[in-house]
Design a protein around this motif. Structure first.
Motif, PDB file in Angstrom:
ATOM      1  N   ALA A  68       0.835  -1.205   0.000  1.00  0.00           N
ATOM      2  CA  ALA A  68       0.000   0.000   0.000  1.00  0.00           C
ATOM      3  C   ALA A  68       0.870   1.255   0.000  1.00  0.00           C
ATOM      4  O   ALA A  68       0.569   2.219  -0.710  1.00  0.00           O
ATOM      5  CB  ALA A  68      -0.928  -0.005   1.206  1.00  0.00           C
ATOM      6  N   TYR A  69       1.947   1.254   0.762  1.00  0.00           N
ATOM      7  CA  TYR A  69       2.860   2.391   0.783  1.00  0.00           C
ATOM      8  C   TYR A  69       3.461   2.629  -0.604  1.00  0.00           C
ATOM      9  O   TYR A  69       3.531   3.759  -1.077  1.00  0.00           O
ATOM     10  CB  TYR A  69       3.969   2.170   1.812  1.00  0.00           C
ATOM     11  N   ILE A  70       3.895   1.548  -1.251  1.00  0.00           N
ATOM     12  CA  ILE A  70       4.483   1.665  -2.589  1.00  0.00           C
ATOM     13  C   ILE A  70       3.467   2.207  -3.581  1.00  0.00           C
ATOM     14  O   ILE A  70       3.783   3.076  -4.399  1.00  0.00           O
ATOM     15  CB  ILE A  70       5.039   0.294  -3.048  1.00  0.00           C
ATOM     16  N   ILE A  71       2.233   1.737  -3.508  1.00  0.00           N
ATOM     17  CA  ILE A  71       1.198   2.176  -4.433  1.00  0.00           C
ATOM     18  C   ILE A  71       0.795   3.620  -4.161  1.00  0.00           C
ATOM     19  O   ILE A  71       0.690   4.439  -5.085  1.00  0.00           O
ATOM     20  CB  ILE A  71      -0.028   1.241  -4.361  1.00  0.00           C
ATOM     21  N   ILE A  72       0.581   3.969  -2.912  1.00  0.00           N
ATOM     22  CA  ILE A  72       0.110   5.314  -2.565  1.00  0.00           C
ATOM     23  C   ILE A  72       1.162   6.375  -2.868  1.00  0.00           C
ATOM     24  O   ILE A  72       0.845   7.437  -3.388  1.00  0.00           O
ATOM     25  CB  ILE A  72      -0.331   5.363  -1.092  1.00  0.00           C
ATOM     26  N   THR A  73       2.429   6.098  -2.548  1.00  0.00           N
ATOM     27  CA  THR A  73       3.473   7.086  -2.778  1.00  0.00           C
ATOM     28  C   THR A  73       3.926   7.143  -4.229  1.00  0.00           C
ATOM     29  O   THR A  73       4.595   8.090  -4.616  1.00  0.00           O
ATOM     30  CB  THR A  73       4.701   6.813  -1.887  1.00  0.00           C
ATOM     31  N   GLY A  74       3.587   6.140  -5.008  1.00  0.00           N
ATOM     32  CA  GLY A  74       4.006   6.127  -6.409  1.00  0.00           C
ATOM     33  C   GLY A  74       5.457   5.743  -6.591  1.00  0.00           C
ATOM     34  O   GLY A  74       6.063   6.062  -7.618  1.00  0.00           O
ATOM     35  N   THR A  75       6.030   5.073  -5.618  1.00  0.00           N
ATOM     36  CA  THR A  75       7.420   4.625  -5.707  1.00  0.00           C
ATOM     37  C   THR A  75       7.636   3.776  -6.950  1.00  0.00           C
ATOM     38  O   THR A  75       8.634   3.939  -7.654  1.00  0.00           O
ATOM     39  CB  THR A  75       7.802   3.818  -4.452  1.00  0.00           C
ATOM     40  N   ILE A  76       6.713   2.898  -7.216  1.00  0.00           N
ATOM     41  CA  ILE A  76       6.727   2.090  -8.435  1.00  0.00           C
ATOM     42  C   ILE A  76       5.406   2.349  -9.144  1.00  0.00           C
ATOM     43  O   ILE A  76       4.339   2.244  -8.543  1.00  0.00           O
ATOM     44  CB  ILE A  76       6.866   0.586  -8.118  1.00  0.00           C
ATOM     45  N   SER A  77       5.472   2.696 -10.406  1.00  0.00           N
ATOM     46  CA  SER A  77       4.251   2.976 -11.157  1.00  0.00           C
ATOM     47  C   SER A  77       4.146   2.032 -12.356  1.00  0.00           C
ATOM     48  O   SER A  77       5.062   1.244 -12.630  1.00  0.00           O
ATOM     49  CB  SER A  77       4.238   4.431 -11.644  1.00  0.00           C
ATOM     50  N   VAL A  78       3.059   2.152 -13.083  1.00  0.00           N
ATOM     51  CA  VAL A  78       2.847   1.316 -14.261  1.00  0.00           C
ATOM     52  C   VAL A  78       3.913   1.621 -15.307  1.00  0.00           C
ATOM     53  O   VAL A  78       4.372   0.736 -16.019  1.00  0.00           O
ATOM     54  CB  VAL A  78       1.431   1.544 -14.834  1.00  0.00           C
ATOM     55  N   ARG A  79       4.335   2.864 -15.385  1.00  0.00           N
ATOM     56  CA  ARG A  79       5.356   3.251 -16.370  1.00  0.00           C
ATOM     57  C   ARG A  79       6.692   2.540 -16.117  1.00  0.00           C
ATOM     58  O   ARG A  79       7.481   2.372 -17.046  1.00  0.00           O
ATOM     59  CB  ARG A  79       5.550   4.755 -16.367  1.00  0.00           C
ATOM     60  N   ASP A  80       6.946   2.142 -14.886  1.00  0.00           N
ATOM     61  CA  ASP A  80       8.180   1.407 -14.587  1.00  0.00           C
ATOM     62  C   ASP A  80       8.176   0.014 -15.206  1.00  0.00           C
ATOM     63  O   ASP A  80       9.236  -0.583 -15.382  1.00  0.00           O
ATOM     64  CB  ASP A  80       8.377   1.294 -13.072  1.00  0.00           C
ATOM     65  N   PHE A  81       7.022  -0.482 -15.543  1.00  0.00           N
ATOM     66  CA  PHE A  81       6.902  -1.808 -16.153  1.00  0.00           C
ATOM     67  C   PHE A  81       6.646  -1.742 -17.652  1.00  0.00           C
ATOM     68  O   PHE A  81       6.326  -2.734 -18.270  1.00  0.00           O
ATOM     69  CB  PHE A  81       5.762  -2.608 -15.488  1.00  0.00           C
ATOM     70  N   ASP A  82       6.781  -0.578 -18.241  1.00  0.00           N
ATOM     71  CA  ASP A  82       6.549  -0.394 -19.678  1.00  0.00           C
ATOM     72  C   ASP A  82       7.824  -0.752 -20.433  1.00  0.00           C
ATOM     73  O   ASP A  82       8.561   0.102 -20.898  1.00  0.00           O
ATOM     74  CB  ASP A  82       6.122   1.056 -19.944  1.00  0.00           C
ATOM     75  N   TRP A  83       8.061  -2.048 -20.573  1.00  0.00           N
ATOM     76  CA  TRP A  83       9.295  -2.513 -21.192  1.00  0.00           C
ATOM     77  C   TRP A  83       9.313  -2.338 -22.704  1.00  0.00           C
ATOM     78  O   TRP A  83      10.345  -2.354 -23.327  1.00  0.00           O
ATOM     79  CB  TRP A  83       9.526  -3.979 -20.856  1.00  0.00           C
ATOM     80  N   PHE A  84       8.132  -2.216 -23.336  1.00  0.00           N
ATOM     81  CA  PHE A  84       8.043  -2.095 -24.773  1.00  0.00           C
ATOM     82  C   PHE A  84       7.755  -0.673 -25.223  1.00  0.00           C
ATOM     83  O   PHE A  84       7.410  -0.454 -26.379  1.00  0.00           O
ATOM     84  CB  PHE A  84       6.989  -3.068 -25.324  1.00  0.00           C
ATOM     85  N   ASN A  85       7.865   0.303 -24.329  1.00  0.00           N
ATOM     86  CA  ASN A  85       7.679   1.719 -24.602  1.00  0.00           C
ATOM     87  C   ASN A  85       6.329   2.014 -25.258  1.00  0.00           C
ATOM     88  O   ASN A  85       6.242   2.721 -26.241  1.00  0.00           O
ATOM     89  CB  ASN A  85       8.834   2.243 -25.474  1.00  0.00           C
ATOM     90  N   ARG A  86       5.259   1.467 -24.714  1.00  0.00           N
ATOM     91  CA  ARG A  86       3.920   1.666 -25.254  1.00  0.00           C
ATOM     92  C   ARG A  86       3.263   2.911 -24.682  1.00  0.00           C
ATOM     93  O   ARG A  86       2.299   3.420 -25.237  1.00  0.00           O
ATOM     94  CB  ARG A  86       3.032   0.468 -24.939  1.00  0.00           C
ATOM     95  N   MET A  87       3.722   3.376 -23.526  1.00  0.00           N
ATOM     96  CA  MET A  87       3.072   4.529 -22.862  1.00  0.00           C
ATOM     97  C   MET A  87       3.556   5.860 -23.418  1.00  0.00           C
ATOM     98  O   MET A  87       3.098   6.896 -23.016  1.00  0.00           O
ATOM     99  CB  MET A  87       3.356   4.481 -21.359  1.00  0.00           C
ATOM    100  N   GLY A  88       4.503   5.864 -24.293  1.00  0.00           N
ATOM    101  CA  GLY A  88       4.950   7.111 -24.927  1.00  0.00           C
ATOM    102  C   GLY A  88       6.036   7.756 -24.291  1.00  0.00           C
ATOM    103  O   GLY A  88       6.718   8.130 -23.610  1.00  0.00           O
TER     104      GLY A  88
END
Length: 88
Positions: A68-88
């Protein structure tokens, strides 16, 4: 993270932790030497479910707090898992 998603996350963590804890310290009927007719010798004699549920609750709470701490603070976000550069 909303209240409902926090509860769902806790329940998922709790059940995953519980399924890991289930096979720990099981005493089978074969090990106890007291096999009930009609059951397999690998059936549990002592399973300690209540104790495992309480231990699981506290361990899951600690894991959930970190997640919950990681999610709320944004320490790790969805963009950190964008290995194929789909988010722009």
């Amino acid at each position: 993270m909303g209240i409902a998603s926090g509860i769902v996350l806790y329940l998922v963590v709790w059940f995953m932790t519980f399924f890991v804890a289930l096979p720990i310290r099981i005493e089978t009927q074969g090990e106890a030497g007291d096999i009930v007719d009609g059951t397999h010798s690998g059936s549990p004699q002592q399973h300690h479910l209540k104790k495992k549920a309480w231990i699981t609750t506290w361990i899951a709470l600690a894991i959930w707090a970190v997640l919950a701490y990681i999610i709320i603070t944004g320490t790790i976000s969805v963009r950190d898992f964008d290995w194929f550069n789909r988010m722009g």
